[in-house]
Design a protein around this motif. Structure first.
Motif, PDB file in Angstrom:
ATOM      1  N   TYR A 223      57.144 -16.356 -11.284  1.00 48.00           N
ATOM      2  CA  TYR A 223      57.603 -17.546 -10.576  1.00 48.00           C
ATOM      3  C   TYR A 223      56.788 -17.751  -9.301  1.00 48.00           C
ATOM      4  CZ  TYR A 223      61.595 -17.412 -13.758  1.00 48.00           C
ATOM      5  OH  TYR A 223      62.380 -17.405 -14.877  1.00 48.00           O
ATOM      6  N   SER A 224      56.934 -18.898  -8.688  1.00 48.57           N
ATOM      7  CA  SER A 224      56.235 -19.202  -7.443  1.00 48.57           C
ATOM      8  C   SER A 224      56.569 -18.153  -6.387  1.00 48.57           C
ATOM      9  CB  SER A 224      56.653 -20.595  -6.957  1.00 48.57           C
ATOM     10  OG  SER A 224      56.027 -20.911  -5.745  1.00 48.57           O
TER      11      SER A 224
ATOM     12  N   HIS B 276      52.631 -19.810 -14.263  1.00 48.37           N
ATOM     13  CA  HIS B 276      54.099 -19.738 -14.278  1.00 48.37           C
ATOM     14  C   HIS B 276      54.631 -20.329 -15.588  1.00 48.37           C
ATOM     15  CE1 HIS B 276      53.250 -23.817 -12.727  1.00 48.37           C
ATOM     16  NE2 HIS B 276      54.345 -24.161 -13.377  1.00 48.37           N
TER      17      HIS B 276
ATOM     18  N   GLU C  50      56.861 -10.039 -10.155  1.00 49.14           N
ATOM     19  CA  GLU C  50      57.939 -10.493  -9.291  1.00 49.14           C
ATOM     20  C   GLU C  50      57.863  -9.742  -7.969  1.00 49.14           C
ATOM     21  OE1 GLU C  50      62.482 -11.553 -10.081  1.00 49.14           O
ATOM     22  OE2 GLU C  50      62.160  -9.386 -10.018  1.00 49.14           O
TER      23      GLU C  50
ATOM     24  N   THR D  57      63.766 -10.406 -15.109  1.00 49.66           N
ATOM     25  CA  THR D  57      62.854 -11.532 -14.889  1.00 49.66           C
ATOM     26  C   THR D  57      62.180 -11.949 -16.182  1.00 49.66           C
ATOM     27  OG1 THR D  57      62.432 -10.863 -12.610  1.00 49.66           O
ATOM     28  CG2 THR D  57      60.803 -12.311 -13.630  1.00 49.66           C
TER      29      THR D  57
END
Length: 339
Positions: free
Chosen positions: A39-40, A199, A215, A236
């Motif tokens: 993710y960002s 992503h 992550e 995640t």
């Protein structure tokens, strides 16, 4: 080809230390397409920039083809970097230069002759399918065409490694598919090792051999794309891969089915996707399967069939059915109740 050992990167932000990458170790083999998904803010962009020392790691070592980048002189580091091409989400094209000039100028700075520059520019424009656009300016191109120019520019240095920093995230689905097909072509025909970050799980699924999930600056899971897709372990990874969520089934419908039996996610791999294993369950056991949703994912070298199935029957028959499916090569995971 690429080897990272205990790589960390810390930034000083307003007098505060921020650790963007934390103790990352991984290896990428020659000719492989290796993806990092997260993710960002996971640290992906910092990690990819550590590979070519655009960001120098605070700790750890980066080896390219056996060479420790930290031990190289400035001149030798520059020479090693020529083995590493890079493409970016934002293309980074010169707006006042033509397509031809955008590819030629870096080669001119590298000291190549005009004749060699012409040969290379024309060769790689042909590979990316933009020969007829060589006199156009970036403003006259679509997003996909701009990315093709950026890829041709990176290839013109004839690197052994291509780094991709979210190269498709600004593109529409059809254009993304075209760029991914181009990257596959480059990998297969030119033998270039590709390391990409994204992503978008679809990108990983489509072209990668192996994947690492990132992550908070750390690699939390790594493996073949097939294993990570079918047997995710870290929370995640499970969020990325999804189970019932990926089929977009309303939560109240799922809960209703959970109350009347078991919900399972089934993955049929490769030739196993053609086997009538599920159809035989109701004949062999006192357990009735109902398919709620399904689909097929095309991986780089395989096909993955996915089904969300409701199994109605007592515990003994249910367990027999699950054992049978697994014996047939089906990857089975029970969809947990929301608690």
């Amino acid at each position: 080809m690429i080897k990272l050992e205990h790589v960390s990167k810390t930034f000083d932000v307003n007098g505060r230390s921020v650790q963007a990458v934390k103790d990352v170790s991984l290896s990428v083999q020659k000719g492989e397409i290796y993806g990092v998904v997260g993710y960002s803010g996971a640290g992906k962009s910092t990690l990819v920039r550590c590979i070519n020392f655009l960001e120098k790691p605070t700790e750890g070592t980066v080896q390219i083809a056996g060479e420790n980048l930290a031990s190289l002189s400035t001149k030798n580091l520059r020479l090693t970097r020529r083995k590493i091409g890079m493409i970016f989400q934002g293309y980074n094209l010169l707006k006042t230069a033509t397509v031809y000039e955008n590819i030629a100028l870096p080669l001119k700075l590298e000291g190549l002759s005009s004749d060699e520059i012409k040969v290379r520019v024309e060769k790689y424009l042909d590979i990316v399918g933009l020969t007829e656009k060589k006199e156009n300016f970036p403003a006259q191109l679509s997003g996909g065409q701009k990315q093709r120019v950026a890829i041709a520019r990176a290839l013109a240095h004839e690197p052994e490694i291509l780094l991709s920093d979210e190269a498709t995230s600004a593109l529409d689905p059809d254009t993304t598919e075209a760029i991914l097909n181009l990257l596959l072509k480059i990998n297969r025909e030119l033998g270039i090792t590709i390391f990409l970050i994204t992503h978008e799980l679809d990108v990983i699924q489509r072209i990668c051999d192996r994947v690492a999930v990132m992550e908070n600056g750390q690699i939390v899971e790594e493996g073949s794309v097939l294993d990570v897709f079918t047997k995710p372990h870290h929370p995640t990874t499970k969020r990325f891969v999804g189970s019932e969520a990926s089929f977009e089934i309303p939560a109240d419908v799922l809960e209703k089915y959970k109350q009347t039996g078991k919900l399972v996610s089934l993955h049929f791999i490769g030739e196993g996707s053609d086997e009538p294993a599920l159809a035989l369950v109701s004949r062999k056991f006192d357990c009735l399967p109902s398919i709620l949703a399904g689909g097929i994912d095309h991986l780089k070298n395989d096909t993955l069939g996915k089904l969300l199935v409701h199994l109605k029957g007592d515990e003994v028959e249910y367990n027999k059915a699950i054992d049978y499916l697994r014996e047939q090569g089906v990857v089975v995971s029970e969809v947990q109740h929301n608690g």
